[in-house]
Design a protein around this motif. Structure first.
Motif, PDB file in Angstrom:
ATOM      1  N   UNK A  87       0.899  -1.285   0.048  1.00  0.00           N
ATOM      2  CA  UNK A  87       0.271   0.104  -0.079  1.00  0.00           C
ATOM      3  C   UNK A  87       0.821   1.258  -0.062  1.00  0.00           C
ATOM      4  N   UNK A  88       1.724   1.301   0.927  1.00  0.00           N
ATOM      5  CA  UNK A  88       2.340   2.990   0.938  1.00  0.00           C
ATOM      6  C   UNK A  88       3.418   2.851  -0.118  1.00  0.00           C
ATOM      7  N   UNK A  89       4.159   1.731  -0.512  1.00  0.00           N
ATOM      8  CA  UNK A  89       5.015   1.726  -1.535  1.00  0.00           C
ATOM      9  C   UNK A  89       4.573   2.364  -2.681  1.00  0.00           C
ATOM     10  N   UNK A  90       3.107   2.258  -2.942  1.00  0.00           N
ATOM     11  CA  UNK A  90       2.369   2.878  -4.204  1.00  0.00           C
ATOM     12  C   UNK A  90       2.618   4.043  -4.423  1.00  0.00           C
ATOM     13  N   UNK A  91       2.567   4.900  -3.497  1.00  0.00           N
ATOM     14  CA  UNK A  91       2.691   6.232  -3.294  1.00  0.00           C
ATOM     15  C   UNK A  91       3.862   6.582  -4.179  1.00  0.00           C
ATOM     16  N   UNK A  92       5.028   6.148  -4.204  1.00  0.00           N
ATOM     17  CA  UNK A  92       6.272   6.536  -4.903  1.00  0.00           C
ATOM     18  C   UNK A  92       6.088   5.970  -6.106  1.00  0.00           C
ATOM     19  N   UNK A  93       5.503   4.904  -6.608  1.00  0.00           N
ATOM     20  CA  UNK A  93       5.132   4.332  -7.906  1.00  0.00           C
ATOM     21  C   UNK A  93       4.271   5.414  -8.549  1.00  0.00           C
ATOM     22  N   UNK A  94       3.017   5.865  -7.761  1.00  0.00           N
ATOM     23  CA  UNK A  94       2.261   6.861  -8.543  1.00  0.00           C
ATOM     24  C   UNK A  94       2.944   8.044  -8.859  1.00  0.00           C
ATOM     25  N   UNK A  95       3.942   8.615  -8.079  1.00  0.00           N
ATOM     26  CA  UNK A  95       4.489   9.743  -8.339  1.00  0.00           C
ATOM     27  C   UNK A  95       5.586   9.767  -9.417  1.00  0.00           C
ATOM     28  N   UNK A  96       6.222   8.495  -9.266  1.00  0.00           N
ATOM     29  CA  UNK A  96       7.019   8.442 -10.494  1.00  0.00           C
ATOM     30  C   UNK A  96       6.567   8.039 -11.861  1.00  0.00           C
ATOM     31  N   UNK A  97       5.652   7.165 -11.981  1.00  0.00           N
ATOM     32  CA  UNK A  97       5.023   6.957 -13.252  1.00  0.00           C
ATOM     33  C   UNK A  97       4.040   8.390 -13.658  1.00  0.00           C
ATOM     34  N   UNK A  98       3.675   8.896 -12.807  1.00  0.00           N
ATOM     35  CA  UNK A  98       2.762  10.297 -13.250  1.00  0.00           C
ATOM     36  C   UNK A  98       4.023  11.140 -14.043  1.00  0.00           C
ATOM     37  N   UNK A  99       4.917  11.372 -13.123  1.00  0.00           N
ATOM     38  CA  UNK A  99       6.217  12.478 -13.713  1.00  0.00           C
ATOM     39  C   UNK A  99       6.753  11.702 -15.198  1.00  0.00           C
ATOM     40  N   UNK A 100       6.735  10.451 -15.300  1.00  0.00           N
ATOM     41  CA  UNK A 100       7.381   9.928 -16.728  1.00  0.00           C
ATOM     42  C   UNK A 100       6.192  10.127 -17.531  1.00  0.00           C
ATOM     43  N   UNK A 101       5.094   9.802 -17.319  1.00  0.00           N
ATOM     44  CA  UNK A 101       4.031  10.244 -18.448  1.00  0.00           C
ATOM     45  C   UNK A 101       3.885  11.745 -18.698  1.00  0.00           C
ATOM     46  N   UNK A 102       4.056  12.533 -17.784  1.00  0.00           N
ATOM     47  CA  UNK A 102       3.987  14.207 -17.899  1.00  0.00           C
ATOM     48  C   UNK A 102       5.011  14.656 -18.777  1.00  0.00           C
ATOM     49  N   UNK A 103       5.988  14.095 -18.479  1.00  0.00           N
ATOM     50  CA  UNK A 103       7.231  14.768 -19.167  1.00  0.00           C
ATOM     51  C   UNK A 103       7.587  13.957 -20.579  1.00  0.00           C
ATOM     52  N   UNK A 104       7.337  12.759 -20.531  1.00  0.00           N
ATOM     53  CA  UNK A 104       7.429  11.990 -21.888  1.00  0.00           C
ATOM     54  C   UNK A 104       6.574  12.584 -22.896  1.00  0.00           C
ATOM     55  N   UNK A 105       5.394  13.033 -22.574  1.00  0.00           N
ATOM     56  CA  UNK A 105       4.372  13.600 -23.440  1.00  0.00           C
ATOM     57  C   UNK A 105       4.145  15.133 -23.687  1.00  0.00           C
TER      58      UNK A 105
END
Length: 554
Positions: free
Chosen positions: A87-105
């Motif tokens: 549960x708690x570790x998904x916080x970092x997954x969410x932040x990292x994956x959103x950063x990746x999508x926003x910058x990549x596009x």
């Protein structure tokens, strides 16, 4: 605009044509809409409607909306098995994956559509890190359930299940709780972690009025989503960015309202993490200083018998802010996502129900809803939701009953090994030791369900759900896995807790502690997957975003 990188060159435009975009849409700003919709989490099952409303609002005001996903875990469904390690570790997954999508596009701006526990802070962390114009609109809280004419929520079922195990509730009555506690979509109906973070998003200035309190099933929630879609275009035109909004003073406001509302102790994990991404050092030691001057005005479930829907009817978060502002405790000249200041936002937002929001002159307590404790049991810190502790348990002294995992503690509680006066200690459940820092809602619910809520305390290096009530003290730092003193406690050691004095100790001399430390051997964490193994290493190394990198507390 950022999006020129993908809208002004022929190869990228060819791919945008493949999406069905028209040249007119390509000439508009590209607005990323981060959708946390899924069919697994009750708080997220309705987000498709929110997202469609956001898209309409963006298009109405001249933007081109493009949706991409974010994951979300339901802590209730993950509770009590290996899923809670994730549960708690998904916080970092969410932040990292959103950063990746926003910058990549190359998005020009973002609208975040979260709702539940780690999803909200993860997206706030991403917004802070990316620092492009961003606004939040959550899916909203669930309506409370009812049994025997009394409102109930998810935590009521956890306590009912423990009462059934203890023989004080029939199976038929337990089934009635099960069938009626969660009657609608939305984040669980009390001031649990999801609603705490959605309310604090409003306080931080990243969500419009009602973001934290308008029920998920109300049409006003759809209207709010449309307004958020329209407003992101205004933020883009004015170039108002997350770090312009989430300043050090904004975080001080959030901690102040945290105390007034009686939010989840998980806010003490998430606010420092979000602040860290903004370049703001938020030391949790300041929490007691803020608590000392901030009255607790709300006793929402599980601390009391009112729910988020009633807070909304009473005037919502702005009404609470107005009460606190009367004491001069808010910074009100700060810009927010409305394009206006805090002062302008809360003007005229008055308290409509003094039973739900106590007036500042007549609070539930003169001090705030959360306390940070220190002592030889927690040399760095630990946290308790003071507003959910009965007066009888604000001071407690008793022998330790020590367990090295949640499951062992639960078996002891259910079998009657825990008696009045005990202090249950659950260790090796921290970020590294768990790994993943599981929530301990099941043990606290078992204690309450067995009728020991005003007789037994619980201390852990894990964390507590916002649904927890009673003398539940979590986030003990340093955790057992890194040799914190909680690893050195033995059965029978006398633990002294004084919540009003912000102290927690156990009766062992420094000499005895040194002897125990010399004999202590580190335990290997129970790794259950490759990702958790990497996460445990990340916590140990102090990687960016890792919980233990943050000052003083995970």
């Amino acid at each position: 605009m950022n999006s020129s990188a993908v809208t002004k060159t022929a190869p990228q435009r060819a791919l945008l044509h493949a999406l069905g975009l028209t040249p007119e849409e390509m000439d508009r700003p590209l607005i990323g809409i981060v959708s946390s919709q899924n069919d697994v989490v009750p708080g997220h099952m309705n987000l498709d409607k929110i997202v469609e409303a956001v898209k309409l609002g963006v298009a109405m005001n001249g933007g081109t909306p493009l949706v991409f996903p974010a994951i979300a875990v339901c802590d209730g469904l993950a509770m009590g098995h290996q899923g809670m390690k994730y549960s708690l570790v998904t916080r970092e997954l969410i932040a990292d994956s959103t950063e990746a999508m926003a910058l990549a596009h190359a998005f020009d701006a973002l609208v975040m559509v979260p709702n539940c526990d780690k999803n909200v802070p993860g997206l706030l962390m991403a917004a802070s890190r990316l620092n492009i114009p961003t606004i939040f609109v959550s899916g909203g809280p669930m309506l409370a359930g009812k049994v025997d004419g009394e409102k109930i929520s998810f935590s009521s079922v956890s306590e009912a299940a423990a009462a059934f195990r203890a023989g004080t509730m029939t199976e038929e009555k337990l089934l009635e709780y099960e069938n009626n506690a969660c009657p609608t979509c939305g984040s669980c109906s009390g001031m649990y972690t999801a609603n705490s973070m959605n309310c604090l998003t409003e306080v931080l200035g990243m969500g419009l009025r009602g973001n934290g309190t308008i029920p998920a099933v109300y049409s006003k929630r759809i209207q709010l989503a449309k307004r958020a879609g329209m407003q992101i275009m205004e933020l883009l035109k004015r170039d108002i960015r997350p770090r312009d909004i989430m300043t050090e003073d904004a975080f001080t406001n959030a901690l102040t309202l945290d105390m007034a509302l009686g939010c989840s102790t998980n806010s003490m994990l998430h606010l420092p993490a979000i602040a860290h991404e903004c370049g703001v050092a938020l030391d949790v030691d300041i929490a007691n200083e803020i608590s000392a001057r901030t009255p607790n005005l709300c006793h929402l479930a599980p601390a009391g018998h009112t729910y988020i829907e009633e807070l909304d009817q009473a005037g919502g978060i702005y009404a609470v802010m107005n009460e606190i502002d009367q004491l001069g405790l808010l910074k009100t000249d700060l810009i927010t996502c409305t394009g206006k200041t805090v002062k302008e936002n809360i003007a005229g937002c008055f308290n409509k129900n003094t039973e739900v929001i106590r007036p500042a002159r007549n609070p539930y307590s003169p001090t705030g809803g959360i306390a940070v404790l220190k002592g030889n049991l927690a040399p760095d810190s630990c946290v308790v939701k003071r507003s959910a502790v009965s007066p009888a348990m604000l001071k407690h002294e008793g022998p330790a009953k020590v367990f090295d995992c949640e499951e062992d503690a639960l078996r002891a509680i259910h079998s009657g090994q825990i008696i009045a006066g005990d202090v249950v200690v659950i260790r090796y459940e921290g970020p590294k030791g768990g790994p993943g820092m599981r929530e301990m809602l099941n043990p606290t619910s078992a204690i309450m369900g067995c009728g020991l809520g005003e007789k037994v305390a619980l201390v852990t290096d894990g964390r507590f759900s916002g649904a927890t009530r009673g003398a539940a003290i979590g986030h003990v730092s340093p955790e057992a896995a890194v040799g914190g003193n909680i690893a050195l406690i033995q059965d029978g050691d006398i633990i002294r807790i004084d919540i009003m004095a912000n102290e927690i100790h156990f009766n062992v001399t420094d000499e005895e502690l040194n002897q125990r430390r010399a004999n202590w051997k580190p335990r290997e964490p129970k790794i259950t997957s490759g990702y958790l193994s990497r996460y445990s290493a990340m916590v140990t190394s102090g990687n960016r975003g890792a919980i233990l990198e943050l000052p003083r507390l995970y």
